[in-house]
Write an enzyme that holds these catalytic residues in place. Structure first.
Site, PDB file in Angstrom:
ATOM      1  CG  ASP A  74      38.057  42.862  38.040  1.00  0.00           C
ATOM      2  OD1 ASP A  74      37.611  41.697  38.095  1.00  0.00           O
ATOM      3  OD2 ASP A  74      37.664  43.761  38.813  1.00  0.00           O
TER       4      ASP A  74
ATOM      5  CG  ASP B 127      41.578  38.029  44.205  1.00  0.00           C
ATOM      6  OD1 ASP B 127      40.642  37.566  43.536  1.00  0.00           O
ATOM      7  OD2 ASP B 127      41.454  39.003  44.964  1.00  0.00           O
TER       8      ASP B 127
ATOM      9  CG  HIS C 152      37.285  38.686  39.773  1.00  0.00           C
ATOM     10  ND1 HIS C 152      38.540  39.237  39.814  1.00  0.00           N
ATOM     11  CD2 HIS C 152      37.122  38.077  40.967  1.00  0.00           C
ATOM     12  CE1 HIS C 152      39.102  39.000  40.983  1.00  0.00           C
ATOM     13  NE2 HIS C 152      38.274  38.280  41.713  1.00  0.00           N
TER      14      HIS C 152
ATOM     15  CG  HIS D 176      43.479  42.494  47.196  1.00  0.00           C
ATOM     16  ND1 HIS D 176      42.392  43.306  47.423  1.00  0.00           N
ATOM     17  CD2 HIS D 176      43.040  41.513  46.382  1.00  0.00           C
ATOM     18  CE1 HIS D 176      41.335  42.824  46.785  1.00  0.00           C
ATOM     19  NE2 HIS D 176      41.707  41.728  46.147  1.00  0.00           N
TER      20      HIS D 176
ATOM     21  CD  GLU E 203      35.303  40.429  43.443  1.00  0.00           C
ATOM     22  OE1 GLU E 203      34.751  40.196  44.527  1.00  0.00           O
ATOM     23  OE2 GLU E 203      36.475  40.799  43.365  1.00  0.00           O
ATOM     24  CD  GLU E 204      39.646  42.148  43.290  1.00  0.00           C
ATOM     25  OE1 GLU E 204      39.239  42.768  44.291  1.00  0.00           O
ATOM     26  OE2 GLU E 204      40.182  41.036  43.338  1.00  0.00           O
TER      27      GLU E 204
HETATM   28 ZN   LIG Z   1      38.795  37.974  43.724  1.00  0.00          ZN
END
Ligand SMILES: [Zn+2]
Length: 380
Positions: free
Chosen positions: A73, A104, A71, A353, A138-139
């Site tokens: 995003d 990520d 992903h 994150h 995805e997030e």
């Molecule tokens: Zn991810």
């Protein structure tokens, strides 16, 4: 130090990082990837669902199909002043690049693209097909992303055999953990109805707490399963119970509760629901029970893909990875049900994150090499 920043995989990662693609905004990331993929013979298809941009790219028409997925995003950076450096400006400190999306998962994306470029340059006539599936959702809600792309592929009977997701799967060092599945997650939301009354006259009321307590006890006493070779035992957790009207002399007329199962492949959501409903049915209780399924469990059985990933990791790190079904959700839950073997192999996830998210530059370069090795083992 400048040398590593000039590695093609690091340059591409930094280019992607500078596009602030806060979910579900792709911010032009996929356009960059499309250009690179077209240059090496992929036909690229942009699938727009709502405000979500998805990419399906494929090189070749033959089976089997080895797909790389990920992903573009990222989660929002949070309070930018808390970052040691600007979150969307990749900053190198002591061998780590700091930026939102560095771990990520723009490092994983860059590693797969450059690995594809190298592999195809060396082996333009590889067996089967290569594919790339990328979403910008995805997030976020994850409704218009990989789920919809998989629906579109299934509808036209386009099949993926093996899928490597570049999510940050590693815990302490690159490749220590490869994810080969995930537990299912099923929630129940219930309301027990009774009759509100004066605490001194229980014969005139119907206390839902009294009705629910034995059911709750019974649900807690059940051994759902003992797990299996790849999954820990299924866990039942009550996350909320509320009733009461706030007065000491009133018994409530209603009780509400929420619970969640994290479950192994010994169950499906249907069989779990049936079991729970049978427990309620055995009691004299007026209950309204609603279910929410976040994802069925999935597991990739031992086979060619797991062998190749294990070998590629071991050759680079000297140690075989732990094959795990732990961790949170990923888009693997949408890909696996189409009969696809799915594994997740990506960088260390300790900072994802968080403020000051970062990734080790050397790990990104090694990851690229691992991905290339997986292609060699699968398609030559
Ligand atoms: Zn991810």
């Amino acid at each position: 130090m400048n040398n590593v920043m000039e590695a093609p995989v690091i340059e591409l990662m930094c280019d992607l990082i500078r596009r602030p693609s806060i979910t579900p905004d792709d911010a032009g990331c996929q356009g960059t990837l499309v250009g690179r993929l077209q240059d090496i013979g992929f036909s690229c298809e942009t699938l727009q669902f709502g405000d979500v941009t998805n990419l399906w790219a494929r090189r070749g028409t033959a089976a089997p199909v080895l797909c790389f997925a990920g992903h573009t995003d990222v989660v929002p950076p949070g309070e930018e002043s808390e970052w040691s450096s600007a979150p969307f400006e990749p900053t190198l400190v002591d061998g780590d690049i700091y930026a939102r999306g560095s771990a990520d998962m723009k490092s994983g994306l860059a590693a797969m693209i450059v690995a594809l470029e190298e592999f195809i340059a060396a082996h333009p006539d590889h067996n089967g097909s290569l594919a790339v599936l990328i979403t910008s959702d995805e997030e976020g809600r994850a409704r218009d992303g990989t789920l919809k792309v998989m629906e579109a592929l299934t509808k036209r009977e386009e099949h993926i055999d093996w899928c490597v997701i570049g999510e940050p799967s590693s815990q302490h060092r690159l490749g220590d953990i490869v994810r080969i599945g995930r537990r299912g997650s099923l929630s129940g939301i219930l309301t027990v109805r009774g009759i509100q009354g004066h605490v001194a006259y229980p014969q005139l009321a119907d206390n839902p707490i009294r009705r629910f307590a034995p059911v709750l006890a019974e649900l807690h006493q059940i051994e759902w399963d003992q797990g299996n070779d790849y999954f820990p035992p299924t866990s039942f957790q009550v996350v909320d119970v509320r009733a009461g009207v706030g007065a000491p002399n009133v018994t409530p007329g209603e009780l509400s509760a929420r619970f969640n199962f994290r479950y192994s492949t010994e169950w499906t959501h249907e069989s779990l629901q049936q079991k729970v409903e049978s427990v309620f049915d055995a009691h004299d209780i007026d209950v309204d029970l609603k279910w929410h399924l976040s994802g069925e469990p999935f597991l990739t059985e031992p086979g060619k893909l797991i062998d190749a990933v294990t070998q590629a990791v071991t050759e680079h790190t000297g140690e075989a990875p732990e094959l795990s079904t732990g961790g949170g959700t990923s888009d693997g839950r949408f890909i696996s049900p189409a009969g696809v073997d799915v594994v997740e192999l990506g960088p260390v996830n300790a900072s994802i994150h968080k403020i000051d998210e970062h990734v080790k530059v050397e790990d990104v370069i090694t990851l690229q090499s691992m991905y290339r090795r997986i292609m060699e083992l699968m398609l030559l």
